[in-house]
Design a protein around this motif. Structure first.
Motif, PDB file in Angstrom:
ATOM      1  N   MET A   1       1.367  -0.907  -0.354  1.00 24.68           N
ATOM      2  CA  MET A   1      -0.333   0.202  -0.215  1.00 24.68           C
ATOM      3  C   MET A   1       0.840   1.186  -0.080  1.00 24.68           C
ATOM      4  O   MET A   1       2.086   1.340   0.514  1.00 24.68           O
ATOM      5  N   THR A   2       0.139   1.905  -0.655  1.00 25.33           N
ATOM      6  CA  THR A   2       1.225   3.532  -0.946  1.00 25.33           C
ATOM      7  C   THR A   2       1.611   4.287   0.367  1.00 25.33           C
ATOM      8  O   THR A   2       0.847   4.025   0.595  1.00 25.33           O
ATOM      9  N   LYS A   3       2.566   4.451   0.707  1.00 22.84           N
ATOM     10  CA  LYS A   3       2.511   5.234   1.915  1.00 22.84           C
ATOM     11  C   LYS A   3       2.672   6.978   1.407  1.00 22.84           C
ATOM     12  O   LYS A   3       3.582   6.670   0.448  1.00 22.84           O
ATOM     13  N   ILE A   4       2.114   8.046   1.935  1.00 21.86           N
ATOM     14  CA  ILE A   4       2.486   9.138   1.456  1.00 21.86           C
ATOM     15  C   ILE A   4       2.920  10.163   2.150  1.00 21.86           C
ATOM     16  O   ILE A   4       2.201  10.535   3.586  1.00 21.86           O
ATOM     17  N   TYR A   5       3.934  10.550   2.440  1.00 24.99           N
ATOM     18  CA  TYR A   5       4.846  11.796   3.526  1.00 24.99           C
ATOM     19  C   TYR A   5       5.071  13.366   3.268  1.00 24.99           C
ATOM     20  O   TYR A   5       5.588  13.453   1.698  1.00 24.99           O
ATOM     21  N   ALA A   6       4.709  14.129   3.448  1.00 24.63           N
ATOM     22  CA  ALA A   6       5.129  15.540   4.000  1.00 24.63           C
ATOM     23  C   ALA A   6       6.418  15.829   4.520  1.00 24.63           C
ATOM     24  O   ALA A   6       6.473  15.171   5.775  1.00 24.63           O
ATOM     25  N   ILE A   7       7.320  16.118   3.880  1.00 20.87           N
ATOM     26  CA  ILE A   7       8.428  16.679   4.575  1.00 20.87           C
ATOM     27  C   ILE A   7       7.749  18.094   4.709  1.00 20.87           C
ATOM     28  O   ILE A   7       7.977  18.922   4.111  1.00 20.87           O
ATOM     29  N   ALA A   8       7.711  18.422   5.837  1.00 17.45           N
ATOM     30  CA  ALA A   8       7.444  20.027   6.481  1.00 17.45           C
ATOM     31  C   ALA A   8       8.176  20.086   7.648  1.00 17.45           C
ATOM     32  O   ALA A   8       8.130  19.528   8.892  1.00 17.45           O
ATOM     33  N   ASN A   9       8.371  22.035   8.230  1.00 20.45           N
ATOM     34  CA  ASN A   9       8.199  22.776   8.984  1.00 20.45           C
ATOM     35  C   ASN A   9       8.525  23.908   8.329  1.00 20.45           C
ATOM     36  O   ASN A   9       8.800  24.093   7.111  1.00 20.45           O
ATOM     37  N   GLN A  10       7.632  24.845   8.827  1.00 19.78           N
ATOM     38  CA  GLN A  10       7.187  26.101   8.676  1.00 19.78           C
ATOM     39  C   GLN A  10       8.282  26.997   8.559  1.00 19.78           C
ATOM     40  O   GLN A  10       8.696  28.008   8.249  1.00 19.78           O
ATOM     41  N   SER A 118       0.982   3.595  -8.341  1.00 21.22           N
ATOM     42  CA  SER A 118       2.671   2.931  -9.068  1.00 21.22           C
ATOM     43  C   SER A 118       3.457   2.635  -8.020  1.00 21.22           C
ATOM     44  O   SER A 118       4.214   2.827  -8.595  1.00 21.22           O
ATOM     45  N   TYR A 119       3.371   3.680  -6.799  1.00 20.21           N
ATOM     46  CA  TYR A 119       4.275   3.784  -5.741  1.00 20.21           C
ATOM     47  C   TYR A 119       4.495   3.354  -4.589  1.00 20.21           C
ATOM     48  O   TYR A 119       3.096   3.318  -4.372  1.00 20.21           O
ATOM     49  N   ASP A 120       5.374   2.902  -4.186  1.00 17.85           N
ATOM     50  CA  ASP A 120       5.771   2.174  -2.883  1.00 17.85           C
ATOM     51  C   ASP A 120       5.457   3.788  -1.610  1.00 17.85           C
ATOM     52  O   ASP A 120       5.323   3.855  -1.427  1.00 17.85           O
TER      53      ASP A 120
END
Length: 268
Positions: A1-10, A118-120
């Motif tokens: 199942m695809t994992k979607i991660y946001a790389i964040a910091n204001q 289409s992505y991991d």
């Protein structure tokens, strides 16, 4: 199942783009299919992946404003061997246009779902502010990877960011969680670094990655060559650290680590 991660910091300059590019390349090195989404108008993740942002005919701007299909805008990072949904200065205009569009907070999530299978892993490089673009990233992702330096002001910024994450969790994205906190530019010889690190462990426990990203000259040089550090100098401390981070993230997913409750009260 695809994992979607946001790389964040204001806060800017804390290693978001460096992490996005090098984590993408490191996940590819473990045979994962990866898409890097550049959601920053500066286009640094695009350039750091070896893609010239000035020569792009279509970018994420065209996707978010319904001018192009996402599949037609994807490019391959020849250096990192992952796919890129690129960005350049045009993206600045997208934020204004998005304000008048229906479901404006969910535009990115809607287009990513078209190609997610289409992505991991899909990694989103967020801009250094809590704007409409960042809001879209947080509404679209499964979890947030927070990059931060171990310094006093970083804790203040972390408290504000967690408050925002909690709000988006309640209003837009009930699956949103803090995936992990990544300590960047890490120098264990600094007493403040160790103090802040201890506070992070106290409040976030296993959400703090064991892997730390050290200050490393080769890591800093690699973007000027349009290469992930894994390509630029595979034996450097920076490259080895990001490979370790990729392994840690994969193990967490395979073990199905439970989410730590989000806490907006960060020690100051």
């Amino acid at each position: 199942m695809t994992k979607i991660y946001a790389i964040a910091n204001q806060k800017g300059g804390v290693g978001k783009t460096t992490t996005c590019v090098n984590l993408a390349a490191s996940l590819v090195a473990t045979k994962k299919r990866v898409l890097l989404v550049d959601l920053d108008p500066q286009g640094n993740a695009t350039m750091g992946s070896g893609v010239d942002k000035s020569e792009l005919e279509e970018t994420i701007y065209d996707v978010l404003t319904n001018r192009a299909d996402i599949a037609d805008c994807l490019v391959v990072s020849e250096e990192g061997k992952y796919h890129v949904l690129p960005a350049n200065g045009d993206l600045t205009a997208a934020e204004v246009e998005m304000l008048s569009m229906p479901n404006k907070e969910r535009l990115l999530g809607q287009v990513l779902q078209q190609i997610a299978d289409s992505y991991d892993y899909i990694l989103i490089d967020c801009p250094p502010s809590l704007n409409m673009l960042t809001l879209n990233a947080l509404a679209a992702c499964d979890g947030v990877i927070i990059t931060m330096q171990c310094e006093y002001y970083a804790l203040e910024g972390l408290s504000a960011l967690i408050g925002t994450i909690n709000q988006i969790h309640d209003l837009l994205n009930p699956k949103l969680r803090i995936e992990g906190i990544l300590r960047t530019m890490y120098d264990p010889r600094n007493s403040l670094t160790n103090d802040v690190s201890a506070q992070l462990h106290e409040h976030f426990a296993d959400r703090v990655y064991r892997t730390c990203i050290p200050r490393n000259v080769r890591l800093a040089e690699a973007p000027s060559y349009g290469q992930p550090v894994l390509v630029y100098d595979r034996q450097s401390k920076g490259a080895l650290a990001y490979l370790a981070l990729a392994g840690e993230i994969i193990r967490r997913n395979e073990l199905g680590a439970s989410s730590t409750p989000m806490n907006s009260e960060v020690a100051q």
